[in-house]
Motif scaffolding. Structure first.
Motif, PDB file in Angstrom:
ATOM      1  N   SER A  21      36.943  -1.750  -3.769  1.00  0.00           N
ATOM      2  CA  SER A  21      37.925  -0.274  -2.821  1.00  0.00           C
ATOM      3  C   SER A  21      39.095  -1.627  -1.443  1.00  0.00           C
ATOM      4  O   SER A  21      37.776  -1.242  -1.217  1.00  0.00           O
ATOM      5  CB  SER A  21      37.297   0.696  -2.571  1.00  0.00           C
ATOM      6  N   VAL A  22      39.970  -0.685  -1.953  1.00  0.00           N
ATOM      7  CA  VAL A  22      40.573  -2.122  -0.620  1.00  0.00           C
ATOM      8  C   VAL A  22      41.628  -0.925  -0.183  1.00  0.00           C
ATOM      9  O   VAL A  22      42.456  -0.388  -0.407  1.00  0.00           O
ATOM     10  CB  VAL A  22      41.281  -3.092  -0.791  1.00  0.00           C
ATOM     11  N   CYS A  23      40.567  -0.827   0.979  1.00  0.00           N
ATOM     12  CA  CYS A  23      41.287   0.515   2.227  1.00  0.00           C
ATOM     13  C   CYS A  23      41.404  -0.219   3.543  1.00  0.00           C
ATOM     14  O   CYS A  23      40.138  -0.707   4.261  1.00  0.00           O
ATOM     15  CB  CYS A  23      40.981   1.910   1.825  1.00  0.00           C
ATOM     16  N   GLU A  52      36.607   8.856   8.203  1.00  0.00           N
ATOM     17  CA  GLU A  52      37.660   7.474   7.792  1.00  0.00           C
ATOM     18  C   GLU A  52      36.549   7.282   6.892  1.00  0.00           C
ATOM     19  O   GLU A  52      37.590   7.076   5.390  1.00  0.00           O
ATOM     20  CB  GLU A  52      38.429   6.763   8.777  1.00  0.00           C
ATOM     21  N   HIS A  53      35.640   6.460   7.319  1.00  0.00           N
ATOM     22  CA  HIS A  53      34.747   5.399   6.033  1.00  0.00           C
ATOM     23  C   HIS A  53      34.475   6.710   5.193  1.00  0.00           C
ATOM     24  O   HIS A  53      34.221   6.361   3.967  1.00  0.00           O
ATOM     25  CB  HIS A  53      33.193   4.906   6.416  1.00  0.00           C
ATOM     26  N   GLU A  54      33.713   8.103   5.686  1.00  0.00           N
ATOM     27  CA  GLU A  54      33.447   8.772   4.622  1.00  0.00           C
ATOM     28  C   GLU A  54      34.257   9.291   3.282  1.00  0.00           C
ATOM     29  O   GLU A  54      34.141   9.379   2.416  1.00  0.00           O
ATOM     30  CB  GLU A  54      32.992  10.477   5.196  1.00  0.00           C
ATOM     31  N   GLU A  55      36.038   9.496   3.703  1.00  0.00           N
ATOM     32  CA  GLU A  55      36.511   9.748   2.970  1.00  0.00           C
ATOM     33  C   GLU A  55      36.617   8.241   1.574  1.00  0.00           C
ATOM     34  O   GLU A  55      37.095   9.198   0.537  1.00  0.00           O
ATOM     35  CB  GLU A  55      37.855  10.206   4.106  1.00  0.00           C
ATOM     36  N   VAL A  56      36.631   7.243   2.472  1.00  0.00           N
ATOM     37  CA  VAL A  56      37.162   5.549   1.944  1.00  0.00           C
ATOM     38  C   VAL A  56      35.546   6.473   0.248  1.00  0.00           C
ATOM     39  O   VAL A  56      36.156   6.020  -1.152  1.00  0.00           O
ATOM     40  CB  VAL A  56      37.053   4.831   2.162  1.00  0.00           C
ATOM     41  N   ALA A  57      34.549   6.418   0.726  1.00  0.00           N
ATOM     42  CA  ALA A  57      32.879   6.927   0.147  1.00  0.00           C
ATOM     43  C   ALA A  57      33.701   7.974  -1.263  1.00  0.00           C
ATOM     44  O   ALA A  57      32.750   7.710  -2.770  1.00  0.00           O
ATOM     45  CB  ALA A  57      32.626   7.140   0.393  1.00  0.00           C
ATOM     46  N   LYS A  58      34.108   9.101  -0.412  1.00  0.00           N
ATOM     47  CA  LYS A  58      34.742  10.100  -1.493  1.00  0.00           C
ATOM     48  C   LYS A  58      35.587   9.819  -2.981  1.00  0.00           C
ATOM     49  O   LYS A  58      35.602  10.295  -3.546  1.00  0.00           O
ATOM     50  CB  LYS A  58      35.141  11.412  -0.230  1.00  0.00           C
ATOM     51  N   ILE A  59      36.730   9.053  -1.973  1.00  0.00           N
ATOM     52  CA  ILE A  59      37.670   8.688  -2.813  1.00  0.00           C
ATOM     53  C   ILE A  59      37.235   7.739  -4.149  1.00  0.00           C
ATOM     54  O   ILE A  59      36.971   7.822  -5.046  1.00  0.00           O
ATOM     55  CB  ILE A  59      38.286   8.189  -2.270  1.00  0.00           C
TER      56      ILE A  59
END
Length: 173
Positions: A85-87, A97-104
């Motif tokens: 996953s690239v963000c 922000e990291h938590e949101e990426v992990a949830k996505i």
């Protein structure tokens, strides 16, 4: 080992990461096939291992990647596979922000039924020189909030290439 890399990209950083992974794996004497998800990619059936990557834009992964995973989920769940996953949020110092990426990523895997145990989150790049005026302003504002580069006269890359290399080589072991 015969390895398939499928990627979905908007601005090109995910493609650049996928190509780097291809080089790393070929140097390690693996046979690698790489394909953009939008260009009729091969089935994972004939491969020993599959690496699939997508960038996040507007809180979603590339629709071609979602389609590919959904179409081939049974085969993907039978063999070693990894999702990258690239963000840009990965480069942030803000824990939310990291938590949101992990949830996505977690939601994506749940929606598609893909049961990979390996998910890598890598920072992308700010491609200011490729953005239109409004996107440049928006990305600059986001970057400023997250402590990133705000010089819009050039691009800024945040991908940790050593981490990419180590992750991929460890995975194929």
């Amino acid at each position: 080992m015969k390895i398939l890399i499928i990627y979905g990209t908007i601005e090109g950083q995910t493609r650049k990461i996928a190509r780097y992974m291809e080089d790393v794996l070929q140097e390690a004497k693996h046979a690698v096939v790489i394909s953009n998800a939008t260009e009729d990619p091969p089935s994972p059936k004939e491969f020993d291992m599959v690496l699939i990557g997508s960038s996040i834009h507007l809180h979603k992964y590339n629709s071609a990647i979602k389609h590919y995973v959904t179409e081939h989920v049974d085969e993907l769940n039978k063999k070693p596979s990894a999702f990258f996953s690239v963000c840009m949020a990965v480069a942030s110092n803000i824990p939310e922000e990291h938590e949101e990426v992990a949830k996505i990523a977690s939601d994506f895997l749940e929606q598609t039924g893909w049961k990979t145990n390996t998910v890598w989150h890598w920072a992308g790049a700010l491609r200011y020189t490729q953005y239109d005026y409004f996107k440049k302003l928006t990305m600059r504002m986001i970057a400023k909030k997250q402590g990133g580069a705000t010089d819009t006269s050039k691009d800024h890359e945040y991908t940790d290439w050593d981490k990419v290399k180590t992750s991929v080589l460890d995975f194929v072991q």
